[in-house]
Write an enzyme that holds these catalytic residues in place. Structure first.
Site, PDB file in Angstrom:
ATOM      1  N   CYS A  50      34.306  -8.541 -24.399  1.00  0.00           N
ATOM      2  CA  CYS A  50      34.447  -7.956 -23.164  1.00  0.00           C
ATOM      3  C   CYS A  50      34.148  -8.738 -21.350  1.00  0.00           C
ATOM      4  O   CYS A  50      34.554  -8.543 -20.754  1.00  0.00           O
ATOM      5  CB  CYS A  50      33.324  -6.939 -23.061  1.00  0.00           C
ATOM      6  SG  CYS A  50      31.689  -7.207 -23.043  1.00  0.00           S
ATOM      7  N   CYS A 120      37.242  -6.026 -39.588  1.00  0.00           N
ATOM      8  CA  CYS A 120      37.935  -7.070 -38.855  1.00  0.00           C
ATOM      9  C   CYS A 120      36.672  -8.632 -38.639  1.00  0.00           C
ATOM     10  O   CYS A 120      37.171  -9.687 -38.912  1.00  0.00           O
ATOM     11  CB  CYS A 120      38.411  -6.602 -37.646  1.00  0.00           C
ATOM     12  SG  CYS A 120      37.702  -7.074 -35.960  1.00  0.00           S
ATOM     13  N   ASN A 273      21.898 -13.989 -13.756  1.00  0.00           N
ATOM     14  CA  ASN A 273      23.460 -14.105 -13.621  1.00  0.00           C
ATOM     15  C   ASN A 273      24.193 -12.718 -13.857  1.00  0.00           C
ATOM     16  O   ASN A 273      25.129 -12.784 -14.567  1.00  0.00           O
ATOM     17  CB  ASN A 273      24.177 -15.408 -13.813  1.00  0.00           C
ATOM     18  CG  ASN A 273      25.634 -15.214 -13.086  1.00  0.00           C
ATOM     19  OD1 ASN A 273      25.986 -14.783 -11.677  1.00  0.00           O
ATOM     20  ND2 ASN A 273      26.698 -15.994 -13.727  1.00  0.00           N
ATOM     21  N   GLY A 275      24.161  -9.519 -13.008  1.00  0.00           N
ATOM     22  CA  GLY A 275      24.898  -8.533 -12.234  1.00  0.00           C
ATOM     23  C   GLY A 275      26.375  -9.531 -12.109  1.00  0.00           C
ATOM     24  O   GLY A 275      26.717  -8.685 -12.158  1.00  0.00           O
ATOM     25  N   GLY A 360      13.588  -8.531 -10.505  1.00  0.00           N
ATOM     26  CA  GLY A 360      14.415  -8.948  -8.834  1.00  0.00           C
ATOM     27  C   GLY A 360      16.000  -8.658  -8.547  1.00  0.00           C
ATOM     28  O   GLY A 360      16.299  -7.890  -7.782  1.00  0.00           O
ATOM     29  N   ASP A 374      17.918   2.250 -12.847  1.00  0.00           N
ATOM     30  CA  ASP A 374      16.838   2.664 -13.813  1.00  0.00           C
ATOM     31  C   ASP A 374      15.365   2.285 -12.950  1.00  0.00           C
ATOM     32  O   ASP A 374      14.693   3.125 -12.395  1.00  0.00           O
ATOM     33  CB  ASP A 374      17.237   2.574 -15.388  1.00  0.00           C
ATOM     34  CG  ASP A 374      17.735   3.584 -15.580  1.00  0.00           C
ATOM     35  OD1 ASP A 374      17.561   4.486 -15.702  1.00  0.00           O
ATOM     36  OD2 ASP A 374      19.024   3.170 -16.545  1.00  0.00           O
ATOM     37  N   GLN A 806      50.544  -6.610 -35.541  1.00  0.00           N
ATOM     38  CA  GLN A 806      50.380  -5.823 -36.942  1.00  0.00           C
ATOM     39  C   GLN A 806      52.135  -5.739 -37.617  1.00  0.00           C
ATOM     40  O   GLN A 806      52.426  -5.662 -38.535  1.00  0.00           O
ATOM     41  CB  GLN A 806      49.827  -4.441 -36.398  1.00  0.00           C
ATOM     42  CG  GLN A 806      48.483  -3.826 -36.658  1.00  0.00           C
ATOM     43  CD  GLN A 806      47.793  -3.036 -35.878  1.00  0.00           C
ATOM     44  OE1 GLN A 806      47.575  -2.921 -34.883  1.00  0.00           O
ATOM     45  NE2 GLN A 806      48.365  -1.529 -36.936  1.00  0.00           N
ATOM     46  N   PHE A 837      43.807  -0.657 -34.897  1.00  0.00           N
ATOM     47  CA  PHE A 837      44.057   0.067 -34.732  1.00  0.00           C
ATOM     48  C   PHE A 837      45.089   1.094 -34.819  1.00  0.00           C
ATOM     49  O   PHE A 837      45.545   1.720 -33.301  1.00  0.00           O
ATOM     50  CB  PHE A 837      42.565   0.807 -34.668  1.00  0.00           C
ATOM     51  CG  PHE A 837      41.782   0.259 -34.161  1.00  0.00           C
ATOM     52  CD1 PHE A 837      41.170   0.540 -35.825  1.00  0.00           C
ATOM     53  CD2 PHE A 837      40.893  -0.892 -33.472  1.00  0.00           C
ATOM     54  CE1 PHE A 837      39.895  -0.275 -36.654  1.00  0.00           C
ATOM     55  CE2 PHE A 837      40.422  -1.699 -34.079  1.00  0.00           C
ATOM     56  CZ  PHE A 837      39.125  -1.510 -35.395  1.00  0.00           C
ATOM     57  N   GLU A1300      43.761   6.356 -42.745  1.00  0.00           N
ATOM     58  CA  GLU A1300      43.299   6.958 -41.198  1.00  0.00           C
ATOM     59  C   GLU A1300      43.342   7.651 -41.611  1.00  0.00           C
ATOM     60  O   GLU A1300      42.589   8.974 -41.280  1.00  0.00           O
ATOM     61  CB  GLU A1300      44.787   7.126 -41.116  1.00  0.00           C
ATOM     62  CG  GLU A1300      45.341   5.754 -40.098  1.00  0.00           C
ATOM     63  CD  GLU A1300      46.719   5.398 -40.290  1.00  0.00           C
ATOM     64  OE1 GLU A1300      47.887   6.065 -38.944  1.00  0.00           O
ATOM     65  OE2 GLU A1300      47.949   5.456 -40.726  1.00  0.00           O
TER      66      GLU A1300
HETATM   67  C1  LIG Z   1      26.414  -3.931 -19.485  1.00  0.00           C
HETATM   68  C2  LIG Z   1      24.922  -4.594 -18.437  1.00  0.00           C
HETATM   69  C3  LIG Z   1      23.993  -3.132 -18.587  1.00  0.00           C
HETATM   70  C4  LIG Z   1      23.064  -2.296 -17.685  1.00  0.00           C
HETATM   71  N1  LIG Z   1      22.454  -1.431 -17.692  1.00  0.00           N
HETATM   72  C5  LIG Z   1      21.232  -1.148 -16.438  1.00  0.00           C
HETATM   73  C6  LIG Z   1      21.059  -0.053 -16.636  1.00  0.00           C
HETATM   74  O1  LIG Z   1      21.148   0.369 -17.140  1.00  0.00           O
HETATM   75  N2  LIG Z   1      20.081   0.292 -15.233  1.00  0.00           N
HETATM   76  C7  LIG Z   1      20.069  -1.107 -15.110  1.00  0.00           C
HETATM   77  O2  LIG Z   1      19.285  -0.783 -14.260  1.00  0.00           O
HETATM   78  N3  LIG Z   1      20.500  -1.243 -14.704  1.00  0.00           N
HETATM   79  C8  LIG Z   1      20.946  -1.588 -15.587  1.00  0.00           C
HETATM   80  N4  LIG Z   1      22.086  -3.621 -15.606  1.00  0.00           N
HETATM   81  C9  LIG Z   1      21.551  -4.069 -15.046  1.00  0.00           C
HETATM   82  C10 LIG Z   1      20.857  -5.041 -15.134  1.00  0.00           C
HETATM   83  O3  LIG Z   1      19.174  -4.762 -15.348  1.00  0.00           O
HETATM   84  C11 LIG Z   1      20.075  -6.337 -14.017  1.00  0.00           C
HETATM   85  O4  LIG Z   1      22.233  -7.286 -14.167  1.00  0.00           O
HETATM   86  C12 LIG Z   1      20.333  -7.386 -14.154  1.00  0.00           C
HETATM   87  O5  LIG Z   1      18.660  -6.921 -14.036  1.00  0.00           O
HETATM   88  C13 LIG Z   1      19.863  -8.275 -12.801  1.00  0.00           C
HETATM   89  O6  LIG Z   1      18.943  -9.366 -12.841  1.00  0.00           O
HETATM   90  P1  LIG Z   1      19.754 -10.708 -12.694  1.00  0.00           P
HETATM   91  O7  LIG Z   1      18.797 -12.261 -13.344  1.00  0.00           O
HETATM   92  O8  LIG Z   1      20.622 -11.175 -13.997  1.00  0.00           O
HETATM   93  O9  LIG Z   1      20.625 -10.647 -11.103  1.00  0.00           O
HETATM   94  P2  LIG Z   1      21.682 -11.955 -11.048  1.00  0.00           P
HETATM   95  O10 LIG Z   1      22.585 -11.771 -11.978  1.00  0.00           O
HETATM   96  O11 LIG Z   1      20.921 -13.355 -11.500  1.00  0.00           O
HETATM   97  O12 LIG Z   1      21.805 -11.401  -9.395  1.00  0.00           O
HETATM   98  C14 LIG Z   1      22.201 -10.397  -9.158  1.00  0.00           C
HETATM   99  C15 LIG Z   1      22.289 -10.279  -7.301  1.00  0.00           C
HETATM  100  O13 LIG Z   1      20.984 -10.033  -7.021  1.00  0.00           O
HETATM  101  C16 LIG Z   1      20.668 -11.528  -6.198  1.00  0.00           C
HETATM  102  N5  LIG Z   1      19.446 -12.181  -6.462  1.00  0.00           N
HETATM  103  C17 LIG Z   1      18.118 -11.986  -7.934  1.00  0.00           C
HETATM  104  N6  LIG Z   1      16.981 -12.060  -7.627  1.00  0.00           N
HETATM  105  C18 LIG Z   1      16.941 -12.059  -6.163  1.00  0.00           C
HETATM  106  C19 LIG Z   1      15.812 -12.203  -5.427  1.00  0.00           C
HETATM  107  N7  LIG Z   1      14.547 -12.454  -6.127  1.00  0.00           N
HETATM  108  N8  LIG Z   1      15.814 -12.325  -4.113  1.00  0.00           N
HETATM  109  C20 LIG Z   1      16.862 -11.690  -3.495  1.00  0.00           C
HETATM  110  N9  LIG Z   1      18.340 -12.181  -4.377  1.00  0.00           N
HETATM  111  C21 LIG Z   1      17.833 -11.516  -5.825  1.00  0.00           C
HETATM  112  C22 LIG Z   1      21.875 -12.715  -6.736  1.00  0.00           C
HETATM  113  O14 LIG Z   1      22.221 -13.048  -5.745  1.00  0.00           O
HETATM  114  C23 LIG Z   1      22.377 -11.271  -6.718  1.00  0.00           C
HETATM  115  O15 LIG Z   1      23.279 -11.276  -6.186  1.00  0.00           O
HETATM  116  C24 LIG Z   1      22.744  -3.547 -17.037  1.00  0.00           C
HETATM  117  C25 LIG Z   1      23.030  -5.001 -17.032  1.00  0.00           C
HETATM  118  C26 LIG Z   1      24.104  -5.752 -17.492  1.00  0.00           C
HETATM  119  C27 LIG Z   1      25.003  -6.700 -17.343  1.00  0.00           C
HETATM  120  S1  FES Z   2      33.687  -5.543 -37.879  1.00  0.00           S
HETATM  121 FE1  FES Z   2      33.127  -4.435 -36.005  1.00  0.00          FE
HETATM  122  S2  FES Z   2      34.349  -4.706 -35.375  1.00  0.00           S
HETATM  123 FE2  FES Z   2      35.494  -5.965 -36.726  1.00  0.00          FE
HETATM  124  S1  FES Z   3      31.576 -10.475 -24.323  1.00  0.00           S
HETATM  125 FE1  FES Z   3      30.752  -9.161 -24.390  1.00  0.00          FE
HETATM  126  S2  FES Z   3      28.802  -9.032 -24.083  1.00  0.00           S
HETATM  127 FE2  FES Z   3      29.447 -11.431 -23.691  1.00  0.00          FE
END
Ligand SMILES: Cc1cc2nc3c(=O)[nH]c(=O)nc-3n(C[C@H](O)[C@H](O)[C@H](O)COP(=O)(O)OP(=O)(O)OC[C@H]3O[C@@H](n4cnc5c(N)ncnc54)[C@H](O)[C@@H]3O)c2cc1C
Ligand code: FES
Ligand code: FES
Length: 1368
Positions: A50, A120, A273, A275, A360, A374, A806, A837, A1300
């Site tokens: 993804c 698969c 990262n 985000g 953060g 959340d 396929q 599929f 199927e």
């Molecule tokens: C697949 C997936 C599902 C998710 N599901 C949920 C969910 O159900 N509920 C939910 O609440 N969240 C959800 N999230 C969000 C997730 O919680 C955030 O992506 C994560 O917490 C971001 O943290 P990071 O350190 O990776 O941020 P980064 O990706 O590193 O940063 C995000 C942004 O914040 C800035 N930044 C980071 N830290 C600081 C700081 N201290 N001060 C100033 N700027 C800053 C960065 O510059 C950037 O712009 C999901 C994320 C993913 C990828």
């Molecule tokens: S065995 Fe899980 S995606 Fe195909």
């Molecule tokens: S390729 Fe789906 S979580 Fe990274």
């Protein structure tokens, strides 16, 4: 750059992958770990599913060493989001590092194979790494030593370990079993069918058969060399690769200032990262600043005022801190608050996102970009303080003030958050009666997370008990709601003010809810706004209702089962597992698999482990995108139309000039031959839009660049100039297609026949339903491996194309036409497909053709691996349709006539759509309708071209017939099961509807399956229990449903080739493609069986000697396509024919040798045959006899569900299936097909929405919006019996198809949900004094939470409260 850079210059990035040292001095800082591993190392087990953190295919174990504590911290992270430069000093373990074919597989991998948990194989390495991490971490704990052979892991942890990983093939049950087999608290009896032991064997025997596990070998083995380097002061990141890891706030400030001075906007601050999973990066940054090394941002400090958590602390670490054991000093109520915050955070994303995503980062995304967080909502009512810094200035803000500010600028840094403890906010003494209540809520398509909520909430209330009135006084409360289509989470102040100081009763609750209705209102453009508002009401009701003094018995016989259950922590629908005397809720309870294996054609009929399962688990199995790129390889990405019908004037790029790395832009004018994207028996489709685009999502061009990332970025930057002048308006609905008579013509031989006399049937009926309408949407394949191909030009104008496909033969034909070369210049090779599929049949061809055309023009290899978004936009998926039906029936429920008018939206191109009428009818005929009349139109629209998807037409047919049966039952107010019963076919009526396909009377097993299933699933007793449950519970209703299937399949000619090599090993080629359905495994078994008929020594070992090899269109011709469930059996038959020839050729020699030597071994016989020039290679084309090309499959399912009336969530409590496989060729493979298909069906009926915008462009285009089932949404108990129905003389060794038909059985979940909703609606009407016993309603598919809730009454709580007030 001042001090930082000076200190770190000349240093390089050092880390380990699978204990191998890597040192890089020049790295593009935007490189992800996934890109590095896949393109620069041999470790291809990290798969790209993804690219947004939503699937788990790419995860690795990340180990960090703390030299001060001499400790290693291990956790999973998604390599698609993790930036390589952030890994300095880290050790990475991929699935190959967990175990592999050279150094030995890990027991995890062996058990995945032995539990038949890989089909698969595309998801399997990620699954294995998830489990590995769980084992490593569990075995580090100081829990009691487990029994020998087990880990300290619990069953609950084992299930949760993989709850964020997607699998589209297996249906998860076998994966869960493989994981649970390591858990110390597992009951071995609960583990499902596997190749290690047989049912009934003792636990000791079972354990001895399992591939053994030694916890001491499970450590992540952090390499010693890296520890030494770290201890010696390993480097921080270097300026050379524009990556900065400031170690203090001052350093950070100086970096930010310097950047500002340089006017640089191209700096990115990051922590995990993650985000970018949500906010995709459409351009690259020059510099990155990693905040992880700044002490102020990494603290976790607990004092008497509360808990402070640094902004760079990961969500996982924050959860640990909030749950922490050393919280002895806090007041009990504060501890409860902290724990509930942690429990809620465990539902955010998945383990591997929480392990790197920071608190953060989450809050900043919510503040700056309105991310539906959340964390933001749940921290709102608990008085959280935000510590921020801008320049030199430090500041403290409440969370509300933080959100009230305009989006923070890039210089503002969040340092930490402080969650105060309750005692620090209130002066409470132990004598006071005041109690603190705190709850958090979220309603999301998947309960365990990895799904953003429709709405989340958190409520904090201080209450005291008023002795004089025996009621509860609400002294104070804070009510927060978020993620519902609002800029930021809000406090419901009006409601808070109203409630504060009130003695709670029903009237107060009612007034509060009325106020809330005017407070939680989603912004325009939010999906399901009314549903989201009703969730807010539901959650507040749930929170307060237990405090309202409601009588346990409410007049009318209803008990408020819901609130009592929830607030007492009673988990009606949860399963529990015991460990050390403590009960843990588990996601799944034990399931039963009943199979019969037959020795008649040994080893055919045996549940042999899937060929290649172990190398799939270790990630060594090679998929197309794993083939290393040849030198000078280029990468392509499609540019697709966003307009349904327009002329393309020009394609430019936003910047004016071609973006970085772009080499060419290939479009229709670059095709040397014909503009064909696919040729099949069904019709042609252009490779690229020619004069006009025909639909949004159509291919317009292919941009070719030096890397896949550059190609994808360039495609995103493309600007298409459209011209719509003087064009007719596009056809964007089936109704418009009818108006403009725009249809695809169905050839007469594909037009099904009408059955009986409809008018007569109607005349015989007592009741009629006329012109009722239903609509059905689409479904996306969601194969884990997206479309991919690699085209390599060869000598003499030849081209080799590796394609995940396929139908390679059709691809060969198409490519030959495109580049105007004879077909013998084109070699299409397909080894394995990461899930098809149906989506990798016709739809895979243009992908291969585009690479071939580009490779031909540019005379260099060209490959593509579609990103998920493009794949979803181009895929088309299932056919949406509109159905109008009229049905006549007797008072008994016997149906006498049915008429169907079906408008199928085929989209812009024919694809396989002309097959749809006969496919739909194949399923509709499953009941005896008396007479069946229909008019089916295949509409040609300007919408995405739809293709065949697993059980095409049949799943829609299933929906249609069950909807009609249910409609009849509700009209007559009789049990729907009795309507099904009375309309099931007799053998005679079966013959009337299916003609000769009906087969022999003995083959019609449905009636016996139907009865057997009622008994094995306790259908009748459970139906009674459900009535009682529904009588006793207001806010949860259950439903149960039993449905049959009759499913027609079609056997097609298939080629095969078997060659015996000099050493006795055997190589096999077949027309069928291995898609994960176990085709190769069955073919291997058949080869071993058929060659064993030579009857010489050593033939019992033949299975091990057989290798099935990739399909190659120049080696084996006439491969046709793999689909329709029968390619496995026809490939087996083709192989059997080859083997028969070989046995015949060898027989004379064997007899001679036997005479001479008394006995002869296989190897010796083969060697002699070589020496005497016996032809040891045979090929065949299996052509089924005319009378056996079609046959019927039978099965039935019972499903029981529970619907939560407050949220619309449906939980599948139990499913029981009996399915007739004839004499299964491999019961383990067939079981996997049945379970996997069924779960894919659950996706169609309950979860997966695949809509388009008004122009027809797909709008759910990633894992954020498209929700396939996960571990937490499959049946909690899933019992499957494979019926062995004996001898079928016209079938391949008496076997029947399984790929199927079981998918359509998932309609039972939908019907059970309808039954539960009917109960809810009846209850709702009763509150208004109305009788709802015969209420008729349509339940859409998918029956998502908003759909279900709407039918149960968005205002059900208000109605209930009014009714309660009225009856007081
Ligand atoms: C697949 C997936 C599902 C998710 N599901 C949920 C969910 O159900 N509920 C939910 O609440 N969240 C959800 N999230 C969000 C997730 O919680 C955030 O992506 C994560 O917490 C971001 O943290 P990071 O350190 O990776 O941020 P980064 O990706 O590193 O940063 C995000 C942004 O914040 C800035 N930044 C980071 N830290 C600081 C700081 N201290 N001060 C100033 N700027 C800053 C960065 O510059 C950037 O712009 C999901 C994320 C993913 C990828
Ligand atoms: S065995 Fe899980 S995606 Fe195909
Ligand atoms: S390729 Fe789906 S979580 Fe990274």
């Amino acid at each position: 750059m001042g001090e930082v850079a000076a200190e770190t210059r000349k240093q390089s990035l050092v880390f380990a992958v699978n204990r191998q040292r890597f040192e890089l001095s020049d790295v593009d800082p935007s490189t992800t770990l996934l890109e590095f591993l896949r393109y620069q190392t041999p470790f291809k087990s990290v798969k790209l599913g993804c690219g947004e953190g939503g699937c788990g295919a790419c995860i690795v174990l990340l180990s960090k060493y703390d030299p001060a504590l001499d400790q290693v911290h291990d956790s999973t992270v998604s390599s698609c989001l993790t930036l390589l430069c952030s890994l300095n000093g880290c050790s990475i373990t991929t699935a190959e590092g967990v175990g592999n074919s050279k150094d030995g597989f890990h027991p995890i991998q062996e058990r995945f194979a032995g539990f038949h948990a890989s089909q698969c194989g595309f998801c399997t390495p990620g699954m294995c790494v998830s489990l590995f991490s769980a084992l490593v971490n569990a075995d580090k704990t100081n829990r009691p030593e487990p029994r020998p052979g087990f880990s300290k892991l619990t069953v609950t942890e084992a299930e949760k370990a993989i709850s964020g990983n997607l699998c589209r093939c297996t249906g998860y049950r076998p994966i869960a079993d493989a994981c649970k087999s390591f858990a110390a608290d597992v009951d071995m009896e609960d583990l499902g069918f596997n190749s290690f032991w047989k049912k009934g064997e003792s636990d000791e025997v079972k354990l001895s058969r399992l591939s053994s596990y030694n916890p001491n070998n499970a450590s992540s083995k952090f390499p010693e060399f890296l520890k030494k380097e770290i201890k010696a002061g390993a480097c921080l990141a270097s300026k050379d690769y524009h990556w900065y890891s400031p170690a203090s706030l001052e350093q950070l400030q100086s970096l930010l200032q310097e950047n500002e001075a340089n006017n640089g906007n191209s700096v990115k601050i990051i922590v995990g990262n993650t985000g970018v999973g949500y906010y995709k990066e459409l351009e690259l940054y020059e510099k990155y600043i990693d905040l992880k090394y700044i002490p102020e941002l990494s603290i976790i400090r607990k004092d008497q005022t509360g808990i402070e958590i640094g902004a760079a602390v990961t969500i996982s670490k924050a959860i640990e801190a909030l749950k922490g054991e050393n919280q002895g000093d806090y007041h009990l109520e504060s501890k409860t608050v902290f724990k509930k915050l942690a429990d809620h955070m465990e539902k955010i994303a998945s383990d591997f996102v929480r392990n790197s995503g920071s608190v953060g980062g989450n809050l900043i995304m919510a503040q700056r970009k309105r991310f539906p967080s959340d964390i933001a909502t749940i921290l709102l009512p608990v008085g959280t303080i935000m510590n921020i810094t801008t320049g030199q200035k430090l500041g403290k803000l409440t969370l509300e003030e933080f959100f009230a500010r305009p989006p923070l600028d890039s210089k503002t840094i969040l340092l930490s958050i402080k969650i105060p403890c309750w005692e620090s906010r209130r002066d409470i003494s132990s004598e006071t009666d005041t109690k603190l209540l705190f709850e958090t809520y979220r309603a999301a398509p998947r309960p365990l997370g990895n799904a953003l909520p429709y709405l989340n909430a958190a409520f904090l209330a201080e209450v005291s008990f008023c002795r004089s009135s025996t009621r509860v006084m609400l002294n104070d409360c804070q009510l927060a709601f978020g993620a519902y289509g609002t800029k930021h989470p809000i406090r419901a102040r009006k409601v808070e003010d109203f409630l504060t100081g009130k003695l709670l009763n029903v009237d107060v609750l009612f007034e509060a809810i009325k106020l809330l209705e005017t407070t939680v209102i989603p912004e325009d453009g939010t999906s399901s706004p009314a549903y989201r508002s009703s969730l807010a009401v539901g959650f507040l009701y749930e929170f307060l209702s237990s405090l309202v003094h409601t009588p346990a018995e409410i007049p009318g016989g209803w008990r408020n089962g819901y609130s009592i259950a929830v607030l007492n922590g009673d988990s009606n629908s949860e399963n529990y597992n015991k460990f050390n005397g403590i009960k843990f809720p588990t996601l799944l309870s034990s399931s039963k698999q009943v199979i019969q294996s037959s020795k008649e054609y040994h080893p055919v009929g045996q549940p042999i482990t899937k060929a290649g399962a172990a190398i799939q688990a270790s990630g060594e199995a090679v998929f197309v995108d794993d083939i290393p790129s040849p030198s000078n390889c280029l990468y392509g990405a499609f540019i697709c139309s966003t307009e349904p019908l327009a002329r393309v004037r020009s394609i430019k790029f936003k910047s004016g000039s071609p973006p970085v790395g772009v080499t060419a832009l290939i479009s229709v004018k670059d095709i040397p031959g014909k503009n064909v994207g696919c040729t099949s028996i069904f019709g042609l489709e252009p490779l690229y839009a020619d004069e006009h685009t025909q639909c949004a999502g159509e291919r317009i061009a292919f941009v070719v660049a030096d890397t896949q990332r550059h190609a994808d970025l360039a495609a995103n930057l493309a600007v298409i100039d459209y011209d719509k002048e003087n064009l007719e308006p596009p056809i964007l609905s089936v109704e418009e297609a009818v108006e403009r008579q725009s249809f695809f013509e169905v050839p007469p031989f594909l037009n099904p026949e009408q059955v009986g006399d409809f008018s007569k049937g109607m005349a015989e009926s007592d009741h009629q339903i006329l012109c009722a309408e239903i609509k059905l949407g689409s479904q996306y394949y969601f194969y884990m491996e997206t479309q991919t191909a690699l085209a390599v030009p060869d000598e003499d104008n030849c081209m080799t194309v590796y394609s995940s496909n396929q139908c390679p033969e059709f691809a060969q034909d198409t490519i030959a036409q495109c580049i105007a070369l004879p077909a013998n210049n084109i070699r299409v090779i397909t080894r394995r497909v990461g899930g098809g599929f149906g989506g990798k049949a016709i739809k895979a061809i243009p992908v291969a053709a585009a690479c071939a055309v580009a490779a031909y023009k540019l005379q260099c290899p060209v490959r593509t691996y579609l990103n998920r978004k493009t794949d979803m936009i181009m895929a088309g998926g299932r056919h949406p349709m509109k159905i109008t039906y009229s049905v006549g029936f007797k008072t008994s429920g016997k149906i006498t006539a049915l008429k169907l008018d079906i408008l199928i939206d085929a989209g812009a191109f024919a694809d396989a759509s002309i097959l749809m009428p006969s496919l739909i009818l194949g399923t509709v005929r499953r009941y005896d309708w008396g007479a069946l009349n229909f008019d089916i139109k295949v509409c040609k629209t300007n919408l995405p071209s739809r293709s065949a998807m697993r059980a095409p037409g049949e799943v829609q047919g299933s929906f249609i017939v069950e909807a009609i049966i249910e409609h009849v039952a509700s009209t007559l107010s009789i049990e729907v099961d009795s309507v099904r019963n009375i309309n099931l076919h007799t053998y005679n009526s079966l013959g009337f509807f299916y003609k000769s396909i009906a087969g022999e009377p003995l083959e019609y097993t449905l009636p016996s399956i139907w009865d057997k299933l009622a008994t094995s699933s306790d259908f009748y007793q459970r139906s009674e229990m459900i009535k009682e449950f529904n009588r006793c519970n207001i806010w949860r209703k259950r439903g149960i449903s039993r449905v049959p299937i009759v499913h027609e399949v079609n056997v097609r000619p298939t080629p095969g080739k078997v060659s015996i090599l000099k050493d006795g090993s055997i190589v096999v080629e077949v027309g069928g493609i291995e898609l994960g359905q176990g085709l190769w495994t069955k073919v291997k078994q058949m080869t071993a069986y058929a060659l064993s008929l030579i009857k010489c020594g050593g033939t019992e070992e033949l299975l091990e000697k057989v290798r099935v090899v990739q399909s190659d269109t120049l080696s084996l011709i006439q491969g046709g396509f793999t689909g329709g469930s029968t390619t496995s059996e026809s490939s087996c038959e083709a192989v059997r024919l080859c083997c028969n020839v070989l046995v015949e050729r060898l027989t004379a020699l064997k007899e001679r040798l036997l005479e001479q030597m008394g006995s002869i071994e296989w190897e010796a016989l083969v060697l002699q045959a070589h020496l005497t020039s016996v032809n040891l290679s045979a090929s065949s084309l299996f052509i089924p006899e005319f009378s056996s090309t079609h046959y019927l499959n039978y099965g039935a399912a019972v499903s029981e569900v529970e619907v939560n009336l407050l949220t619309g969530e449906t939980t599948i409590l139990q499913t029981d299936i009996i399915y007739d496989c004839g004499q299964s060729l491999n019961p383990a493979v067939d079981l996997g097909q049945i379970e996997g298909a069924y779960v894919q069906g659950i996706g169609f009926f309950m979860l997966e929405e695949y809509p388009t915008n008004s122009d027809g462009l797909v709008t759910t285009n990633g894992t954020w919006t498209y929700k396939i089932p996960t571990m937490d949404t499959i049946p909690k108990q899933f019992n499957v019996e494979i019926l062995s129905s004996g001898h079928h003389k016209k079938r391949v060794l008496s076997s029947k198809a399984s790929g199927e038909p079981p998918l359509t059985l998932a309609v039972s979940v939908h019907c059970a949900t309808r039954a539960a909703i009917a109960e809810a609606r009846q209850q709702l009407l009763s509150w208004s004094g109305l009788d709802g016993s015969n209420s008729t309603f349509q339940l859409e598919a998918p029956a998502t939470m908003p759909v279900v809730k709407e039918l149960c009454g968005l205002d059900s709580i208000q109605k209930f409260l009014k009714w309660t007030m009225g009856t007081k």
